[in-house]
Design a protein around this motif. Sequence first.
Motif, PDB file in Angstrom:
ATOM      1  N   LEU A   1      -8.931   1.865  -1.145  1.00 24.55           N
ATOM      2  CA  LEU A   1      -8.743   3.002  -1.477  1.00 24.55           C
ATOM      3  C   LEU A   1      -9.290   3.771  -0.431  1.00 24.55           C
ATOM      4  N   GLU A   2     -11.014   3.986  -0.458  1.00 28.46           N
ATOM      5  CA  GLU A   2     -11.012   4.749   0.704  1.00 28.46           C
ATOM      6  C   GLU A   2     -10.173   5.266   1.348  1.00 28.46           C
ATOM      7  N   GLU A   3     -10.016   4.399   2.495  1.00 26.86           N
ATOM      8  CA  GLU A   3      -9.462   4.496   4.030  1.00 26.86           C
ATOM      9  C   GLU A   3      -8.112   5.298   3.591  1.00 26.86           C
ATOM     10  N   LYS A   4      -7.628   4.665   2.475  1.00 28.32           N
ATOM     11  CA  LYS A   4      -6.304   6.055   2.438  1.00 28.32           C
ATOM     12  C   LYS A   4      -6.403   7.359   1.853  1.00 28.32           C
ATOM     13  N   HIS A   5      -7.564   7.493   0.996  1.00 28.29           N
ATOM     14  CA  HIS A   5      -7.969   8.097   1.089  1.00 28.29           C
ATOM     15  C   HIS A   5      -8.426   9.746   1.968  1.00 28.29           C
ATOM     16  N   HIS A   6      -9.316   8.845   2.722  1.00 28.32           N
ATOM     17  CA  HIS A   6     -10.065   9.285   4.277  1.00 28.32           C
ATOM     18  C   HIS A   6      -8.445  10.398   4.954  1.00 28.32           C
ATOM     19  N   HIS A   7      -7.057   9.696   5.112  1.00 27.57           N
ATOM     20  CA  HIS A   7      -5.796  10.264   5.622  1.00 27.57           C
ATOM     21  C   HIS A   7      -4.970  10.276   5.287  1.00 27.57           C
ATOM     22  N   GLY A   8      -5.397  10.580   3.828  1.00 34.43           N
ATOM     23  CA  GLY A   8      -4.852  11.364   2.746  1.00 34.43           C
ATOM     24  C   GLY A   8      -3.175  10.930   2.494  1.00 34.43           C
ATOM     25  N   TRP A   9      -2.917   9.509   1.984  1.00 31.84           N
ATOM     26  CA  TRP A   9      -1.760   8.548   2.305  1.00 31.84           C
ATOM     27  C   TRP A   9      -1.999   8.395   0.905  1.00 31.84           C
ATOM     28  N   ARG A  10      -0.920   8.600   0.162  1.00 31.21           N
ATOM     29  CA  ARG A  10      -0.662   8.679  -1.224  1.00 31.21           C
ATOM     30  C   ARG A  10       0.670   7.428  -1.343  1.00 31.21           C
ATOM     31  N   GLU A  11      -0.340   6.980  -2.165  1.00 32.16           N
ATOM     32  CA  GLU A  11       0.916   6.167  -3.152  1.00 32.16           C
ATOM     33  C   GLU A  11       1.243   6.180  -4.524  1.00 32.16           C
ATOM     34  N   ILE A  12       2.811   7.402  -4.424  1.00 33.66           N
ATOM     35  CA  ILE A  12       3.578   8.225  -5.910  1.00 33.66           C
ATOM     36  C   ILE A  12       4.254   6.499  -5.684  1.00 33.66           C
ATOM     37  N   ASN A  13       4.902   6.439  -4.928  1.00 42.06           N
ATOM     38  CA  ASN A  13       6.182   5.189  -5.688  1.00 42.06           C
ATOM     39  C   ASN A  13       5.882   3.678  -3.874  1.00 42.06           C
ATOM     40  N   ARG A  14       7.022   3.402  -4.101  1.00 37.87           N
ATOM     41  CA  ARG A  14       6.845   1.953  -3.491  1.00 37.87           C
ATOM     42  C   ARG A  14       7.509   2.155  -2.216  1.00 37.87           C
TER      43      ARG A  14
ATOM     44  N   ALA B   1      -0.918   1.128   8.303  1.00 38.92           N
ATOM     45  CA  ALA B   1      -2.190   0.231   8.356  1.00 38.92           C
ATOM     46  C   ALA B   1      -1.728  -0.666   9.860  1.00 38.92           C
ATOM     47  N   CYS B   2      -0.772  -1.148  10.100  1.00 43.19           N
ATOM     48  CA  CYS B   2      -0.876  -1.810  11.440  1.00 43.19           C
ATOM     49  C   CYS B   2      -1.679  -1.128  12.043  1.00 43.19           C
ATOM     50  N   LEU B   3      -0.650   0.126  12.500  1.00 45.76           N
ATOM     51  CA  LEU B   3      -0.809   1.214  13.834  1.00 45.76           C
ATOM     52  C   LEU B   3      -2.393   1.250  13.968  1.00 45.76           C
ATOM     53  N   LEU B   4      -2.930   1.611  12.509  1.00 43.71           N
ATOM     54  CA  LEU B   4      -4.468   1.822  12.480  1.00 43.71           C
ATOM     55  C   LEU B   4      -4.627   1.110  13.402  1.00 43.71           C
TER      56      LEU B   4
ATOM     57  N   SER C   1      -3.037  11.949  10.720  1.00 46.54           N
ATOM     58  CA  SER C   1      -3.839  10.865  11.180  1.00 46.54           C
ATOM     59  C   SER C   1      -4.717  10.474  12.963  1.00 46.54           C
ATOM     60  N   GLY C   2      -4.452  10.946  13.503  1.00 48.25           N
ATOM     61  CA  GLY C   2      -4.054  11.190  15.628  1.00 48.25           C
ATOM     62  C   GLY C   2      -3.315  10.014  15.680  1.00 48.25           C
TER      63      GLY C   2
ATOM     64  N   GLY D   1       0.006  10.086  15.932  1.00 46.44           N
ATOM     65  CA  GLY D   1       0.765  10.583  16.504  1.00 46.44           C
ATOM     66  C   GLY D   1       1.536  10.218  17.505  1.00 46.44           C
ATOM     67  N   GLU D   2       0.647   9.885  18.339  1.00 48.14           N
ATOM     68  CA  GLU D   2       0.805   9.373  20.215  1.00 48.14           C
ATOM     69  C   GLU D   2       1.651   7.905  19.794  1.00 48.14           C
ATOM     70  N   ALA D   3       1.740   7.258  18.971  1.00 42.82           N
ATOM     71  CA  ALA D   3       2.449   6.450  18.942  1.00 42.82           C
ATOM     72  C   ALA D   3       3.400   5.223  18.282  1.00 42.82           C
ATOM     73  N   VAL D   4       3.513   6.917  17.745  1.00 44.58           N
ATOM     74  CA  VAL D   4       4.927   6.537  16.864  1.00 44.58           C
ATOM     75  C   VAL D   4       6.115   7.666  17.042  1.00 44.58           C
ATOM     76  N   PHE D   5       6.859   6.481  16.901  1.00 47.12           N
ATOM     77  CA  PHE D   5       8.379   7.580  17.728  1.00 47.12           C
ATOM     78  C   PHE D   5       9.924   6.547  17.468  1.00 47.12           C
ATOM     79  N   CYS D   6      10.349   8.471  17.687  1.00 44.82           N
ATOM     80  CA  CYS D   6      11.741   7.660  16.405  1.00 44.82           C
ATOM     81  C   CYS D   6      12.841   7.200  17.509  1.00 44.82           C
TER      82      CYS D   6
END
Length: 495
Positions: free
Chosen positions: A78-91, A101-104, A125-126, A128-133
Amino acid sequence: MQLLIDTNVLIPLEEANRLLSADLAELARLCDELGISICVHPSQQSDVEQDKNVERREHLLSRMQRYTRVQNPPILTLEEKHHHGWREINRNDVVDNLLLACLLRGAVSFLVTEDKGMRRKANASGMGEAVFCIREIIVHLNNLRSTPLSSPIGIELKYAHEFNVADGFFDSLRESYSGFDNWWIEKCSRGQRQLWAVCDGIQPRAICLFKHEKNEKVAENKPILEGDILKLCTFRVGEKVRGRKVGERFLYTAFEYAVHHNLSWVYLHTNAEAHSRLIDLCLEFGFKLYGSYNGDTVLVKSMRAPVEQGEIPPLDYSIEFHPYCVDDISIRKFLVPIMPKYHERLFPDLSNETYGGEPMFDAIKAIPSSEGNTIKKAYICHSNIKRMRSGDIVCFYRSDDRRSIQVIGVIEKAVRVESLDELINLVSKRTVYNMGELARMVERPCLVILFRMMRIIPEVTVESMKQMGVTPSQSISEIADVAYHSLIPSLSSET
């Protein structure tokens, strides 16, 4: 090496009764050719299981078995998610965070997604260089092959009337803006409006229409922008050059143009829903959200940097006020030797074909690769230097032939790497080295310098450097502040 695909990529890749798109077919072929595993996350199965279309659901579940599963995927606290601002409002948020998390944690090398929200999370979360369309990963994987893609044709200054507005290239603009054809002919063609364009023969592949304004009210409920202004009116990058960093190249061209013409602002209006990637790109290079105008989002960039740095970190200052940066005594300066063949690839405006030619905003004759199009670049070497920090300045010394400095950059970060996966992860969006070249580089530990190209300056010769006690060597060296300021024009605010 593993490439994790989001569910929004998996479904069109495997859905029955749908023709496989050319892009997805090419992605599958390239991964097979390069020995890259396409993998899925176990949580994605439950995503598919919720599909109410039974036939499609069963087909997708059966086809998922052909992909590698991420083994024992990481779960963030939970602490890691909070640190990155990754909320979990829905599935959907939960699954998105599990993929990120796999990338991180390094369980996968790349993440491919068409989800704008995931891309924004990764950028924040820094990662972006490894995320592609899909289109971007295809360009990158092609670059890793032994035979790189041919380069896009360079940017040229054109008039609107040189293009046939009925061309299919303009279809998306026609769909987005009522009366587009009439506006183009009446206001642009007959108004002798100019634009920057990437062309294939006479066919447009990307355009950026612009015009000068003065003391303009660019957004509702906002004060007038005082001074001389550059408006980017129509910004479109077509499918055939998408992923080649042409948008970044257009922004660099606009910034150079604004400096040359002593303009105070650069701005554009755009539809936030239809052009979210353009907004993300602009925000990366110092534009600020500035309200709305007739339903469009307004983005504004100041071309007047404050005299005082204040509390702004040096790198943030160089991003917000590009091409100005902090270059006082608190900033370290480094001389970086670079061989001509790599100088040509990184800095095509100074290639042997364009060297000594007209300024880039008059006519760009270079034919740059994607790494040549970028403002954000990467330099790889085997230097042992350890003093480089974010915000420090790098002066690129072209060795062998010209033996001079013409390019100045600001360091984002300098990282030492020892594995091929780690190297590819860092430089994937900034360089077109193929897999073999990168593998040879990382046979011993590498220093990767991620930097932003700030300025092309008047040539500083080796003779001038030696007069100031600066002697280039085969490795990176630090330049004393006094010597630097004697050789390099000021990069700080001119206001």
